[in-house]
Design an enzyme around this catalytic site. Structure first.
Site, PDB file in Angstrom:
ATOM      1  N   PHE A   1       2.173 -16.965  18.510  1.00  0.00           N
ATOM      2  CA  PHE A   1       1.835 -18.136  17.805  1.00  0.00           C
ATOM      3  C   PHE A   1       0.676 -18.722  18.720  1.00  0.00           C
ATOM      4  CE2 PHE A   1       5.547 -16.850  15.297  1.00  0.00           C
ATOM      5  CZ  PHE A   1       4.968 -16.224  14.309  1.00  0.00           C
TER       6      PHE A   1
ATOM      7  N   ALA B   1       4.980 -10.404   0.477  1.00  0.00           N
ATOM      8  CA  ALA B   1       4.489 -11.331  -0.212  1.00  0.00           C
ATOM      9  C   ALA B   1       3.062 -11.969   0.335  1.00  0.00           C
ATOM     10  CB  ALA B   1       5.353 -12.584  -0.358  1.00  0.00           C
TER      11      ALA B   1
ATOM     12  N   ASP C   1      -9.324  -9.764   8.863  1.00  0.00           N
ATOM     13  CA  ASP C   1      -8.706  -8.462   8.468  1.00  0.00           C
ATOM     14  C   ASP C   1      -9.906  -7.441   8.875  1.00  0.00           C
ATOM     15  OD1 ASP C   1      -6.270  -7.067   7.595  1.00  0.00           O
ATOM     16  OD2 ASP C   1      -7.573  -6.504   5.929  1.00  0.00           O
TER      17      ASP C   1
ATOM     18  N   LYS D   1      -9.641  -2.416   1.623  1.00  0.00           N
ATOM     19  CA  LYS D   1      -9.265  -1.190   2.616  1.00  0.00           C
ATOM     20  C   LYS D   1     -10.039   0.014   2.144  1.00  0.00           C
ATOM     21  CE  LYS D   1      -7.033  -3.871   5.249  1.00  0.00           C
ATOM     22  NZ  LYS D   1      -5.567  -4.277   5.400  1.00  0.00           N
TER      23      LYS D   1
ATOM     24  N   HIS E   1     -10.481  -2.461  11.585  1.00  0.00           N
ATOM     25  CA  HIS E   1      -9.324  -3.464  11.118  1.00  0.00           C
ATOM     26  C   HIS E   1      -9.039  -4.446  12.229  1.00  0.00           C
ATOM     27  CE1 HIS E   1      -4.975  -3.411   9.373  1.00  0.00           C
ATOM     28  NE2 HIS E   1      -5.610  -4.164   8.805  1.00  0.00           N
TER      29      HIS E   1
ATOM     30  N   LYS F   1      -2.821 -10.317  12.729  1.00  0.00           N
ATOM     31  CA  LYS F   1      -4.303 -10.690  12.890  1.00  0.00           C
ATOM     32  C   LYS F   1      -4.691 -12.015  12.531  1.00  0.00           C
ATOM     33  CE  LYS F   1      -5.495  -6.896  10.615  1.00  0.00           C
ATOM     34  NZ  LYS F   1      -3.933  -6.495  10.607  1.00  0.00           N
ATOM     35  N   THR F   2      -4.156 -12.211  11.191  1.00  0.00           N
ATOM     36  CA  THR F   2      -4.357 -13.673  10.345  1.00  0.00           C
ATOM     37  C   THR F   2      -3.899 -14.701  11.079  1.00  0.00           C
ATOM     38  OG1 THR F   2      -4.244 -12.473   8.337  1.00  0.00           O
ATOM     39  CG2 THR F   2      -4.133 -14.998   8.266  1.00  0.00           C
ATOM     40  N   ASN F   3      -2.710 -14.454  12.008  1.00  0.00           N
ATOM     41  CA  ASN F   3      -2.357 -15.774  12.857  1.00  0.00           C
ATOM     42  C   ASN F   3      -3.003 -15.944  14.195  1.00  0.00           C
ATOM     43  OD1 ASN F   3       0.578 -16.862  12.120  1.00  0.00           O
ATOM     44  ND2 ASN F   3       0.592 -14.810  11.190  1.00  0.00           N
TER      45      ASN F   3
ATOM     46  N   ARG G   1       0.831  -1.267   0.115  1.00  0.00           N
ATOM     47  CA  ARG G   1       0.013   0.099   0.078  1.00  0.00           C
ATOM     48  C   ARG G   1       0.898   1.410  -0.002  1.00  0.00           C
ATOM     49  NH1 ARG G   1      -1.864   0.902   4.476  1.00  0.00           N
ATOM     50  NH2 ARG G   1      -1.143  -0.659   5.456  1.00  0.00           N
TER      51      ARG G   1
HETATM   52  P1  GTP Z   1      -2.235  -7.706   7.302  1.00  0.00           P
HETATM   53  O1  GTP Z   1      -2.908  -8.900   6.542  1.00  0.00           O
HETATM   54  O2  GTP Z   1      -1.096  -6.873   6.630  1.00  0.00           O
HETATM   55  O3  GTP Z   1      -3.174  -6.988   7.960  1.00  0.00           O
HETATM   56  O4  GTP Z   1      -1.459  -8.395   8.524  1.00  0.00           O
HETATM   57  P2  GTP Z   1      -1.761  -9.417   9.856  1.00  0.00           P
HETATM   58  O5  GTP Z   1      -2.107  -8.511  10.954  1.00  0.00           O
HETATM   59  O6  GTP Z   1      -2.995 -10.330   9.378  1.00  0.00           O
HETATM   60  O7  GTP Z   1      -0.490 -10.028  10.250  1.00  0.00           O
HETATM   61  P3  GTP Z   1       0.053 -11.617  10.260  1.00  0.00           P
HETATM   62  O8  GTP Z   1      -0.779 -12.346  11.016  1.00  0.00           O
HETATM   63  O9  GTP Z   1      -0.117 -12.024   8.775  1.00  0.00           O
HETATM   64  O10 GTP Z   1       1.450 -11.713  10.792  1.00  0.00           O
HETATM   65  C1  GTP Z   1       2.303 -10.639  10.254  1.00  0.00           C
HETATM   66  C2  GTP Z   1       3.449 -11.064  10.652  1.00  0.00           C
HETATM   67  O11 GTP Z   1       3.799 -11.351  12.023  1.00  0.00           O
HETATM   68  C3  GTP Z   1       4.079 -12.605  10.076  1.00  0.00           C
HETATM   69  O12 GTP Z   1       5.328 -12.779   9.577  1.00  0.00           O
HETATM   70  C4  GTP Z   1       3.690 -13.520  11.099  1.00  0.00           C
HETATM   71  O13 GTP Z   1       4.628 -14.675  11.050  1.00  0.00           O
HETATM   72  C5  GTP Z   1       4.253 -12.695  12.253  1.00  0.00           C
HETATM   73  N1  GTP Z   1       3.485 -12.974  13.668  1.00  0.00           N
HETATM   74  C6  GTP Z   1       2.352 -13.125  13.678  1.00  0.00           C
HETATM   75  N2  GTP Z   1       1.915 -13.638  15.232  1.00  0.00           N
HETATM   76  C7  GTP Z   1       3.029 -13.619  15.670  1.00  0.00           C
HETATM   77  C8  GTP Z   1       3.559 -13.926  17.340  1.00  0.00           C
HETATM   78  O14 GTP Z   1       2.513 -13.996  17.996  1.00  0.00           O
HETATM   79  N3  GTP Z   1       4.844 -13.711  17.347  1.00  0.00           N
HETATM   80  C9  GTP Z   1       5.621 -13.171  16.535  1.00  0.00           C
HETATM   81  N4  GTP Z   1       6.718 -13.250  16.925  1.00  0.00           N
HETATM   82  N5  GTP Z   1       5.496 -13.163  15.120  1.00  0.00           N
HETATM   83  C10 GTP Z   1       3.971 -13.186  14.946  1.00  0.00           C
HETATM   84  C1  SPV Z   2      -2.952  -4.450   5.237  1.00  0.00           C
HETATM   85  O1  SPV Z   2      -1.868  -3.738   4.710  1.00  0.00           O
HETATM   86  O2  SPV Z   2      -3.575  -4.172   6.291  1.00  0.00           O
HETATM   87  C2  SPV Z   2      -3.300  -5.682   4.484  1.00  0.00           C
HETATM   88  C3  SPV Z   2      -3.124  -5.873   3.193  1.00  0.00           C
HETATM   89  O3  SPV Z   2      -4.239  -6.431   4.901  1.00  0.00           O
HETATM   90  S1  SPV Z   2      -3.741  -4.813   1.905  1.00  0.00           S
HETATM   91  O4  SPV Z   2      -4.619  -5.460   1.382  1.00  0.00           O
HETATM   92  O5  SPV Z   2      -2.625  -4.569   0.877  1.00  0.00           O
HETATM   93  O6  SPV Z   2      -4.202  -3.763   2.572  1.00  0.00           O
HETATM   94 MN    MN Z   3      -4.860  -5.614   7.205  1.00  0.00          MN
END
Ligand code: GTP
Ligand code: SPV
Ligand code: MN
Length: 607
Positions: A516, A389, A297, A230, A250, A276-278, A81
């Site tokens: 995690f 990625a 998300d 978004k 969000h 968030k996804t995790n 973004r």
């Molecule tokens: P967007 O899709 O951009 O909104 O991201 P998100 O908030 O969904 O984040 P996501 O769960 O994809 O995690 C982003 C990064 O943080 C990844 O590389 C994960 O491996 C890392 N991560 C997630 N949870 C943890 C955690 O509990 N501990 C650590 N050390 N890293 C984490």
């Molecule tokens: C974020 O950046 O919070 C995402 C990825 O979830 S994007 O769809 O590019 O906004």
């Molecule tokens: Mn997001």
């Protein structure tokens, strides 16, 4: 009326006059070679992806590894973004607030007209009717994206419900739709050879909140181009929500079932690439607790007639950060991805025709093709996959998807987590003193910047409710809306609010908390707090777990790590309070009184 517009009007497969007129007007302006109305069918998806493969935009992956899946590689200048180029063009500058870029709407329209003129020459213009949330919701939220990118069409089909069924519903209800115009900004001259990832050096992501419209120019990537996500479901939706009395956030949504078979729903707001996804796909490491997911998300929430805050996920897919997603850290995501039907962007390719990224497997393959198409070996000093990625996967491929995902009225929330990526200061988990203090925690949320947005990494910034790049209006008014919406509600029914931080470091620099699946221990503590069962220490910043109150069974964690994770450090908090003070001053007069009161309370408790 020009010939192009006349042609569009005679071919348009819809009776909706506003849509017919808009599509004709856009075609006249952008001058595409042809106009194609997306029906959303499987056959159409197969044809589009075949075309994308022929054009070199996508590579078909080995179907034995990833069935019906594709890998795309963006222009190296189009990987995230672009917040600097994202604008909220409200009629009044003050309505955009200090957190958003603003330009006078008329001036911006003139600029956009210039950019979009002829922008689709040599390309196909796709018209994508879509709905965010349920088609049979009481008040379904429609949009129509016009784009010259087939990659966007294919990705939108994963992320939202699109096509003829949606169009028929728009006609039947004579419903409002958000017009969302997108171009990669790379017209083709006659005979000019296309590139695999067309885009422009000049990028503009623009929102007109009063007319509820979106214009996106120059980028083909994620949140810049999949305009239902978004741009609509957060920026425009936050304005709709302000006017209609709900919240667009969000956040992820999680369902928990305790060993006593009691169910709870939790929403959590973390900034981009902060987990968030995790957390949404949590695989608990503690016994007896079951986790299911509803969203990863975006969450739309409203108080129902009984004063209960209910949440729905308006999306149909995951657009997840690939690096760090692995069989160890997130097996649920890996299982969903492995079912196929996915589009990967800027991941590395394995020699047997699959995708790979850092953290996917224990062992790094001996040879890969990196995201820029170069031969790659583990001794190289750059990662094989781009740090931002992404995998794009249908949400119903998640085995742990809660059946309630399909309920248009959503689920009642018991708890809200706010969290960020902080090396210091913020303990693993803090329960707010009450709802108002919880809003204070959300309003002062802060995080180190990540690869999800273009710009410097690891810079600390305040990110209120993880919405800094996504608020469609003034930040102070946004916080006032939170305060106002909940003001008449029975306090006992309000969700309990917690601040979490999985990313605090020990003095030697490692993560203090394993994160995690072990985050289930924090979730359990929070639920037990709600039930009045878990102990806590009352500190000036809120309620923090005692070491004994966290379920640490089976966890290998040193005393130093645990102490680093949980401690409330007076010096760090003195600095934090000053920094919050500075942050709040940036709001000028628009911050709600209640929050200034909370800051005063914090300062006096810190002493
Ligand atoms: P967007 O899709 O951009 O909104 O991201 P998100 O908030 O969904 O984040 P996501 O769960 O994809 O995690 C982003 C990064 O943080 C990844 O590389 C994960 O491996 C890392 N991560 C997630 N949870 C943890 C955690 O509990 N501990 C650590 N050390 N890293 C984490
Ligand atoms: C974020 O950046 O919070 C995402 C990825 O979830 S994007 O769809 O590019 O906004
Ligand atoms: Mn997001």
């Amino acid at each position: 009326m020009g010939q192009t517009a006349q042609q569009v009007l005679s071919d348009a497969p819809t009776t909706n006059q506003r849509l017919r007129d808009w599509v004709a007007e856009v075609a006249e302006l952008t001058q595409p070679d042809r106009v194609y109305w997306v029906d959303g069918s499987e056959r159409e998806y197969a044809e589009l992806t075949d075309e994308l493969v022929a054009a070199g935009t996508l590579k078909r992956l080995n179907p034995e590894l990833f069935p019906n899946s594709f890998a795309g590689f963006s222009d190296p200048k189009d990987v995230a973004r672009v917040e600097e180029q994202t604008f909220i063009c409200s009629a009044k500058e003050s309505d955009a607030g200090f957190t958003n870029n603003w330009m006078d709407p008329a001036e911006m329209k003139t600029k956009l007209d210039g950019l979009f003129a002829g922008a689709m020459r040599g390309r196909t213009m796709y018209v994508i009717p879509f709905v965010m949330g349920h088609l049979d919701a009481k008040d379904p939220k429609f949009g129509v994206e016009i784009t010259d990118s087939a990659y966007v069409v294919a990705s939108m089909r994963i992320m939202a419900q699109i096509g003829t069924e949606v169009l028929r519903k728009i006609e039947e209800l004579d419903a409002f739709f958000v017009p969302a115009l997108h171009s990669v900004g790379a017209p083709l001259e006659p005979g000019q050879q296309d590139v695999p990832w067309p885009c422009s050096d000049e990028k503009w992501i623009v929102h007109f909140p009063e007319e509820r419209s979106i214009y996106s120019y120059g980028s083909g990537y994620g949140g810049n181009a999949l305009l239902g996500k978004k741009c609509y479901a957060l920026r425009i939706a936050s304005v709709m929500a302000r006017d209609e009395g709900w919240l667009a956030e969000h956040m992820l949504i999680l369902k928990l079932t305790s060993p006593e078979q009691k169910t709870y729903y939790l929403a959590a707001a973390f900034p981009s690439a902060c987990g968030k996804t995790n957390l949404a796909l949590l695989d608990p490491t503690i016994k007896g607790w079951k986790v299911e997911t509803l969203g990863d998300d975006i969450t739309w929430m409203r108080f129902d007639q009984e004063g209960q805050l209910r949440a729905v996920n308006p999306e149909a897919g995951l657009f997840g950060v690939a690096p760090g997603t692995g069989w160890d850290t997130n097996p649920n995501a890996m299982r969903a991805i492995s079912k196929g039907n996915s589009i990967f962007t800027n991941c590395a390719l394995t020699d047997d025709g699959g995708v790979w990224w850092e953290g996917m497997t224990h062992d790094t393959p001996e040879h890969l093709t990196d995201w820029q198409g170069n031969s790659w070996t583990p001794d190289m000093d750059h990662p094989a996959a781009h740090p931002n990625a992404r995998f794009c996967t249908p949400i119903d491929q998640i085995d742990m998807l809660a059946p309630e995902y399909h309920e248009p009225d959503g689920v009642p929330l018991s708890a809200i987590f706010f969290g960020g990526r902080r090396k210091t200061t913020i303990p693993l988990v803090t329960q707010s003193r009450d709802w108002s203090h919880g809003i204070f925690m959300g309003s002062t949320l802060s995080s180190e910047t990540t690869a999800a947005a273009a710009g410097a990494l690891g810079r600390l910034r305040r990110d209120p409710m993880a919405m800094l790049p996504f608020m469609g209006y003034d930040a102070g008014d946004y916080l006032k809306h939170w305060v106002k919406l909940s003001s008449g509600v029975d306090a006992a029914k309000l969700p309990k609010i917690f601040l979490v931080n999985w990313f605090r470091r020990t003095p030697d620099g490692g993560f203090a908390w394993p994160g995690f699946g072990d985050n289930s221990r924090v979730v359990k503590w929070a639920i037990e707090r709600i039930e009045g069962k878990a102990d806590a220490v009352e500190t000036p910043i809120g309620f923090v777990p005692t070491a004994e109150s966290l379920d640490l069974e089976g966890l290998e964690i040193s005393d130093l790590e645990l102490e680093s994770a949980l401690k409330v450090d007076a010096l760090e908090w003195a600095e934090e309070a000053d920094s919050i003070d500075e942050w709040y001053r940036r709001f000028g007069g628009s911050l709600p009184e209640e929050l200034l009161g909370e800051l005063e309370g914090l300062k006096s408790r810190l002493g």
